[in-house]
Motif scaffolding. Structure first.
Motif, PDB file in Angstrom:
ATOM      1  N   GLU A  98       0.832  -1.205   0.000  1.00 54.64           N
ATOM      2  CA  GLU A  98       0.000   0.000   0.000  1.00 54.64           C
ATOM      3  C   GLU A  98       0.863   1.249   0.000  1.00 54.64           C
ATOM      4  OE1 GLU A  98      -3.854   1.843   2.421  1.00 54.64           O
ATOM      5  OE2 GLU A  98      -2.715   0.172   3.253  1.00 54.64           O
ATOM      6  N   CYS A 102       1.133   4.018  -3.045  1.00 52.73           N
ATOM      7  CA  CYS A 102       0.938   5.457  -2.823  1.00 52.73           C
ATOM      8  C   CYS A 102       2.103   6.254  -3.411  1.00 52.73           C
ATOM      9  CB  CYS A 102       0.804   5.752  -1.326  1.00 52.73           C
ATOM     10  SG  CYS A 102      -0.758   5.193  -0.592  1.00 52.73           S
ATOM     11  N   ASP A 105       1.735   6.213  -7.147  1.00 52.75           N
ATOM     12  CA  ASP A 105       0.709   7.150  -7.600  1.00 52.75           C
ATOM     13  C   ASP A 105       1.255   8.578  -7.637  1.00 52.75           C
ATOM     14  OD1 ASP A 105      -0.938   4.983  -7.715  1.00 52.75           O
ATOM     15  OD2 ASP A 105      -2.096   5.472  -5.925  1.00 52.75           O
ATOM     16  N   ALA A 198      -3.761   5.455 -10.522  1.00 51.04           N
ATOM     17  CA  ALA A 198      -4.337   5.461  -9.175  1.00 51.04           C
ATOM     18  C   ALA A 198      -5.478   4.453  -9.071  1.00 51.04           C
ATOM     19  CB  ALA A 198      -4.830   6.860  -8.832  1.00 51.04           C
ATOM     20  N   THR A 199      -6.303   4.371 -10.114  1.00 56.01           N
ATOM     21  CA  THR A 199      -7.389   3.390 -10.132  1.00 56.01           C
ATOM     22  C   THR A 199      -6.831   1.979 -10.131  1.00 56.01           C
ATOM     23  OG1 THR A 199      -8.869   4.893 -11.323  1.00 56.01           O
ATOM     24  CG2 THR A 199      -9.377   2.545 -11.429  1.00 56.01           C
ATOM     25  N   SER A 201      -3.964   1.074  -8.919  1.00 53.00           N
ATOM     26  CA  SER A 201      -3.400   0.831  -7.577  1.00 53.00           C
ATOM     27  C   SER A 201      -4.492   0.385  -6.617  1.00 53.00           C
ATOM     28  CB  SER A 201      -2.722   2.099  -7.055  1.00 53.00           C
ATOM     29  OG  SER A 201      -1.597   2.437  -7.834  1.00 53.00           O
ATOM     30  N   SER A 202      -5.646   1.068  -6.663  1.00 53.30           N
ATOM     31  CA  SER A 202      -6.755   0.726  -5.784  1.00 53.30           C
ATOM     32  C   SER A 202      -7.271  -0.678  -6.071  1.00 53.30           C
ATOM     33  CB  SER A 202      -7.884   1.752  -5.954  1.00 53.30           C
ATOM     34  OG  SER A 202      -8.994   1.414  -5.154  1.00 53.30           O
ATOM     35  N   ASP A 203      -7.408  -1.007  -7.354  1.00 52.15           N
ATOM     36  CA  ASP A 203      -7.893  -2.338  -7.743  1.00 52.15           C
ATOM     37  C   ASP A 203      -6.905  -3.422  -7.319  1.00 52.15           C
ATOM     38  OD1 ASP A 203     -10.076  -1.113  -8.856  1.00 52.15           O
ATOM     39  OD2 ASP A 203      -9.330  -1.202 -10.912  1.00 52.15           O
ATOM     40  N   GLU A 206      -6.977  -3.979  -3.509  1.00 52.28           N
ATOM     41  CA  GLU A 206      -8.159  -4.745  -3.115  1.00 52.28           C
ATOM     42  C   GLU A 206      -7.960  -6.228  -3.429  1.00 52.28           C
ATOM     43  OE1 GLU A 206     -12.988  -4.889  -4.039  1.00 52.28           O
ATOM     44  OE2 GLU A 206     -11.738  -3.323  -4.909  1.00 52.28           O
TER      45      GLU A 206
END
Length: 221
Positions: A98, A102, A105, A198-199, A201-203, A206
């Motif tokens: 994580e 960050c 990103d 960024a999207t 990274s989030s996916d 998760e």
């Protein structure tokens, strides 16, 4: 009391190994006593001795069962501690990932800004060259001398980008411009470079959080 303290200081792996060795010794004792009993059965006398051997065999067999139960318990404890260690390792790697995402990103935002700035500055330089060249009726030699032609600036820019692309064996690693998926005008509804990263990274985060922690093969089995 001393044995209890020593046991508490021992790891489940050490206790498991001790139980395995104790079970092996108990099984060997059962076999040895059984052989003695078989010899005694061939004798006329020795009933009391045989009865005593039977008691010893029963005690040794009971010890085998107890050691087997302890082995099962220790194996369970070893597995439990392995699972705890695997869960901690997984949680640490998720947290580290994580943080790394960050940072990635933030780098993507800087890269996107740099790309936009490059395009703006490139055409700003071209426009400045045009303004300068219009002040004079310059010959081709003068344009080359002053690096005023757009083709000359394009060459210089291309060479600078090649050098920045960490070239290897004469090939730059910077990607060439492309409009795949963007259409002719280059517009996209999927977000900017930084937004798409960024999207992603989030996916990815998760997905990683949903991966169960794994255990090494049970070597004690």
């Amino acid at each position: 009391m001393t044995k209890i303290v020593a046991a508490l200081r021992s790891s489940p792996d050490e206790l498991l190994q001790s139980a395995l060795e104790a079970k092996t010794q108990a099984e060997a004792k059962v076999r040895a006593l059984g052989e003695q009993r078989a010899v005694k059965l061939l004798e006329i006398d020795g009933v009391e001795e045989i009865a005593a051997l039977d008691k010893q065999i029963a005690a040794a067999a009971a010890a085998v069962g107890i050691h087997a139960d302890r082995i099962t318990a220790f194996r369970g404890e070893v597995r439990r501690q392995q699972q705890q260690a695997a869960d901690r390792d997984s949680a640490e790697r998720v947290a580290a990932t994580e943080t790394a995402l960050c940072e990635r990103d933030a780098t993507a935002v800087k890269l996107e800004t740099a790309i936009v700035d490059m395009g703006r500055l490139y055409f700003e330089l071209i426009d400045q060259n045009l303004a300068i060249s219009r002040m004079w009726r310059m010959s081709a030699a003068a344009l080359r001398t002053g690096l005023l032609g757009e083709a000359l600036i394009a060459r210089e820019t291309s060479q600078a980008m090649f050098a920045a692309g960490r070239p290897r064996n004469g090939v730059s690693r910077l990607p060439a411009p492309g409009n795949v998926g963007l259409g002719i005008t280059g517009d996209t509804n999927t977000g900017t470079l930084a937004e798409r990263i960024a999207t992603a990274s989030s996916d990815l985060l998760e997905m990683i959080r949903g991966v169960p922690s794994t255990l090494p093969d049970d070597e004690a089995a």
